[in-house]
Design a protein around this motif. Structure first.
Motif, PDB file in Angstrom:
ATOM      1  N   SER A 137       0.824  -1.210   0.000  1.00 35.63           N
ATOM      2  CA  SER A 137       0.000   0.000   0.000  1.00 35.63           C
ATOM      3  C   SER A 137       0.857   1.259   0.000  1.00 35.63           C
ATOM      4  O   SER A 137       0.525   2.254  -0.644  1.00 35.63           O
ATOM      5  CB  SER A 137      -0.923  -0.001   1.216  1.00 35.63           C
ATOM      6  N   SER A 138       1.997   1.216   0.719  1.00 40.21           N
ATOM      7  CA  SER A 138       2.882   2.388   0.798  1.00 40.21           C
ATOM      8  C   SER A 138       3.956   2.382  -0.284  1.00 40.21           C
ATOM      9  O   SER A 138       4.815   3.266  -0.312  1.00 40.21           O
ATOM     10  CB  SER A 138       3.542   2.464   2.178  1.00 40.21           C
ATOM     11  N   GLN A 139       3.938   1.355  -1.175  1.00 38.48           N
ATOM     12  CA  GLN A 139       4.845   1.262  -2.329  1.00 38.48           C
ATOM     13  C   GLN A 139       6.318   1.327  -1.938  1.00 38.48           C
ATOM     14  O   GLN A 139       7.111   2.012  -2.566  1.00 38.48           O
ATOM     15  CB  GLN A 139       4.513   2.369  -3.342  1.00 38.48           C
ATOM     16  N   GLN A 140       6.691   0.579  -0.936  1.00 40.44           N
ATOM     17  CA  GLN A 140       8.086   0.513  -0.482  1.00 40.44           C
ATOM     18  C   GLN A 140       8.763  -0.660  -1.192  1.00 40.44           C
ATOM     19  O   GLN A 140       8.893  -1.758  -0.638  1.00 40.44           O
ATOM     20  CB  GLN A 140       8.146   0.369   1.038  1.00 40.44           C
ATOM     21  N   THR A 141       9.204  -0.413  -2.403  1.00 36.43           N
ATOM     22  CA  THR A 141       9.693  -1.472  -3.288  1.00 36.43           C
ATOM     23  C   THR A 141      10.858  -2.249  -2.691  1.00 36.43           C
ATOM     24  O   THR A 141      10.867  -3.489  -2.720  1.00 36.43           O
ATOM     25  CB  THR A 141      10.123  -0.872  -4.638  1.00 36.43           C
ATOM     26  N   GLU A 142      11.851  -1.560  -2.141  1.00 32.71           N
ATOM     27  CA  GLU A 142      13.021  -2.255  -1.590  1.00 32.71           C
ATOM     28  C   GLU A 142      12.646  -3.149  -0.418  1.00 32.71           C
ATOM     29  O   GLU A 142      13.150  -4.276  -0.292  1.00 32.71           O
ATOM     30  CB  GLU A 142      14.078  -1.233  -1.164  1.00 32.71           C
ATOM     31  N   LYS A 143      11.760  -2.671   0.433  1.00 32.46           N
ATOM     32  CA  LYS A 143      11.347  -3.480   1.582  1.00 32.46           C
ATOM     33  C   LYS A 143      10.484  -4.665   1.156  1.00 32.46           C
ATOM     34  O   LYS A 143      10.507  -5.722   1.783  1.00 32.46           O
ATOM     35  CB  LYS A 143      10.615  -2.610   2.604  1.00 32.46           C
ATOM     36  N   ILE A 144       9.722  -4.474   0.074  1.00 35.91           N
ATOM     37  CA  ILE A 144       8.928  -5.594  -0.454  1.00 35.91           C
ATOM     38  C   ILE A 144       9.865  -6.680  -0.971  1.00 35.91           C
ATOM     39  O   ILE A 144       9.658  -7.881  -0.728  1.00 35.91           O
ATOM     40  CB  ILE A 144       7.988  -5.126  -1.575  1.00 35.91           C
ATOM     41  N   GLU A 145      10.917  -6.265  -1.688  1.00 37.39           N
ATOM     42  CA  GLU A 145      11.893  -7.239  -2.189  1.00 37.39           C
ATOM     43  C   GLU A 145      12.548  -7.978  -1.028  1.00 37.39           C
ATOM     44  O   GLU A 145      12.743  -9.201  -1.088  1.00 37.39           O
ATOM     45  CB  GLU A 145      12.966  -6.532  -3.036  1.00 37.39           C
TER      46      GLU A 145
END
Length: 463
Positions: A217-225
Motif C-alpha cells: 500500500s505504501s509502495q516501499q519497493t526495496e522493503k517488499i523485495e
C-alpha cells in the motif's frame, strides 16, 4: 507482468506454504501478546474494589474510597477507557504512516511501562493519571498486533489466526485470576501483569516481519523485495514489480479517505453500524467481566468460568463463520445473548449463573468475530484508521461498564434487562453490513462498495 496481471498482497500470501516458518512465527507471536493484553484489559475486575470477606487489598481499600467515595474507585476504570480513546484516535494513523511493526513494538513497551509505574502510585490522582497513560497504549497495541498478524495471514490460515488470538486472550484472563488469588494487593498485581509485555516486545522485534499489505500500500519497493526474499526465499519467482500497483492518489490521508467515503456513502453507514456493534460488545463484555464478582459463589472461580466459556466461542465461531458467513454469526450471537439475559429476568436465581455464562459465550463469539469482519470490510489504505475509530468510540461502552452493578439500585434485574435490549439491537443492525465470506481483503473503499453491489446482484440473480 502487465498491469492486468499484477498480484495483490493476498495473492502473494496465498502462494506460501501454510507451514511457512516466518508466517507462522508472525501469527504465533502477535497472538501471544493477547495474553498479557488480557491482563491489562481485565485487571479492574480485581484491583479496583475487593469483594466482601477478602484479604486482597484493592485500590478502594488503600485509598479509603468507601461510602459516597465508591464512585471514585469505579472512575479509575473510566479514566483507563479515556486513555483507550486517546490512543485509538492518535496512534492507528501512525501505524498507517510508519508501519504496523514499529508501532506495535513501541506501544507494547509503553503499555508495560505505564502499568509498572502505576503500581507505585502514591495517590488516587496519580493512579488515575497513570491509568489514562496505561490505557492509551492498550487499544493501539492490541489493534496493531491483530492487524499485523491478520494482514500477514494467508486465506487458508485465517481460521487458525482467529482461534489462536482468542485462546491467548482466554489464557491471559485465567492467569489474571490466578495472580489476583496468590498476590496480596493491587500493587503486586499491576506490576506482575505489566512485566511480561517487555519480553513480548523484544520477541516481536526479533521475529515478526512487517505487514506485506502495508508495504504494498505504501509502495516501499526495496522493503517488499527484502520481505519476499526472506519469506519466499532468494529464488522466488515474484518480484516487487509484480505486486506494487500504481495509484493515482494516495488514499491513506484523512482528506482522501473522507472524499472517497463521500463518493461511496454506504461506506459511512458501515462505519457507524460497526461502531455501534463495537460499543455494544464492549459494554456487555467488560460489564459481565466486572459484574462477575457480584454473582453468588467464589469470585475467582466465577471469573475463570466466565473466561473459559470464551474458549469454545473462539473455536466454533470461526467454523460457523466459514460455513454460514460473518453476518449470520454476529447477528445471531447478539440475539442469543439478548435472549439469555432475558432468561435471567424470567428464571429463578439458581439458574442465573447459567444464563450469564450463555450470554458471555454468545457475546464472546461476536466480540472476536468483529475483528475479522472489520478487517475484511475496511480497506488496506484505511484499515487501521477505521478499526481504530470503532475501537475508540467503543470505549464509551467501556466507560459505562463498571457502573452496570449500580443499576441494581433501580431494580435487581435492571442489569439483565439493559444488556438484553442493547444486545438485540446490535444483532438487528448487523444485518445492514455486507457479507465478506471467502473474499480478498479490500485495498480501497471503492472495492468495499463494489463488493456490496456484486453481492446484491448475485443475490438477485440467485432469486
Amino acid at each position: 507482468m502487465s498491469s492486468s496481471d499484477k498480484l495483490s498482497a493476498d495473492d502473494v500470501l496465498n502462494t506460501l506454504d501454510k507451514r511457512n516458518i516466518y508466517i507462522l512465527t508472525c501469527i504465533l507471536v502477535c497472538g501471544f501478546q493477547w495474553a498479557p493484553l488480557a491482563f491489562t484489559g481485565l485487571c479492574p475486575s480485581f484491583i479496583v474494589k475487593s469483594p466482601e470477606n477478602s484479604s486482597f487489598i484493592s485500590v478502594a481499600d488503600e485509598f479509603n474510597l468507601t461510602g459516597d467515595a465508591t464512585w471514585l474507585a469505579d472512575s479509575t476504570t473510566t479514566f483507563y477507557m479515556i486513555g483507550n480513546m486517546i490512543g485509538g484516535i492518535f496512534i492507528p494513523p501512525l501505524a498507517d504512516k510508519y508501519g504496523r511493526l514499529p508501532v506495535f513494538v513501541i506501544t507494547v513497551l509503553l503499555m508495560a511501562g505505564g502499568g509498572m509505574i502505576s503500581a507505585f502510585s502514591s495517590s488516587i490522582l496519580m493512579f488515575c493519571i497513570m491509568r489514562v497513560f496505561h490505557g492509551t497504549f492498550y487499544t493501539s497495541s492490541g489493534l496493531a498486533g491483530w492487524v499485523l498478524g491478520y494482514e500477514n495471514t494467508p486465506l487458508r490460515l485465517r481460521f487458525f489466526t482467529s482461534v489462536y488470538f482468542g485462546l491467548m486472550w482466554v489464557v491471559g484472563a485465567c492467569l489474571l485470576a490466578l495472580f489476583a488469588y496468590i498476590l496480596p494487593d493491587w500493587r503486586w498485581v499491576m506490576f506482575c501483569i505489566s512485566v511480561p509485555n517487555v519480553f513480548v516486545a523484544l520477541l516481536i522485534y526479533m521475529t515478526v516481519p512487517e505487514s506485506l499489505h502495508y508495504l504494498v500500500s505504501s509502495q516501499q519497493t526495496e522493503k517488499i523485495e527484502a520481505w519476499l526474499e526472506k519469506i519466499r526465499g532468494p529464488k522466488g519467482d515474484i518480484s516487487a514489480a509484480d505486486i506494487v500497483e500504481v495509484q493515482d492518489e494516495k488514499s491513506s490521508s484523512f482528506k482522501s479517505l473522507c472524499r472517497e467515503m463521500w463518493i461511496h456513502k454506504m461506506f459511512i453507514v458501515y462505519i457507524f453500524v460497526m461502531t455501534y456493534i463495537w460499543i455494544v460488545d464492549t459494554f456487555i463484555y467488560f460489564g459481565l467481566a466486572f459484574y462477575s464478582k457480584n454473582l453468588a459463589g467464589n469470585i475467582y472461580l466465577n471469573f475463570v468460568l466466565m473466561s473459559l466459556v470464551e474458549a469454545p466461542a473462539y473455536i466454533f465461531s470461526p467454523i460457523f463463520m466459514n460455513k454460514y458467513g460473518r453476518k449470520v454469526l454476529i447477528s445471531g450471537t447478539h440475539i442469543i445473548a439478548g435472549l439469555s439475559f432475558l432468561g435471567i429476568v424470567l428464571s429463578s436465581e439458581e439458574w442465573h449463573i447459567h444464563f450469564w455464562l450463555l450470554g458471555k459465550f454468545a457475546i464472546s463469539c461476536s466480540f472476536m468475530s468483529i475483528y475479522m469482519f472489520a478487517s475484511e470490510i475496511f480497506p488496506t489504505d484505511g484499515r487501521n484508521k477505521c478499526i481504530g475509530f470503532c475501537e475508540t468510540l467503543s470505549r464509551f461502552g467501556g466507560m459505562l461498564s463498571p457502573y452496570l452493578s449500580h443499576l441494581t439500585a433501580v431494580h435487581t434485574l435492571a442489569p439483565a434487562i439493559t444488556l438484553s435490549l442493547i444486545a438485540v439491537s446490535g444483532g438487528l443492525l448487523t444485518l445492514i453490513l455486507p457479507e465478506t465470506l471467502n473474499t480478498k481483503l479490500p485495498s480501497t473503499i471503492a472495492e468495499t462498495a463494489s463488493r456490496r453491489q456484486l453481492i446484491d446482484r448475485s443475490d438477485s440473480n440467485s432469486n
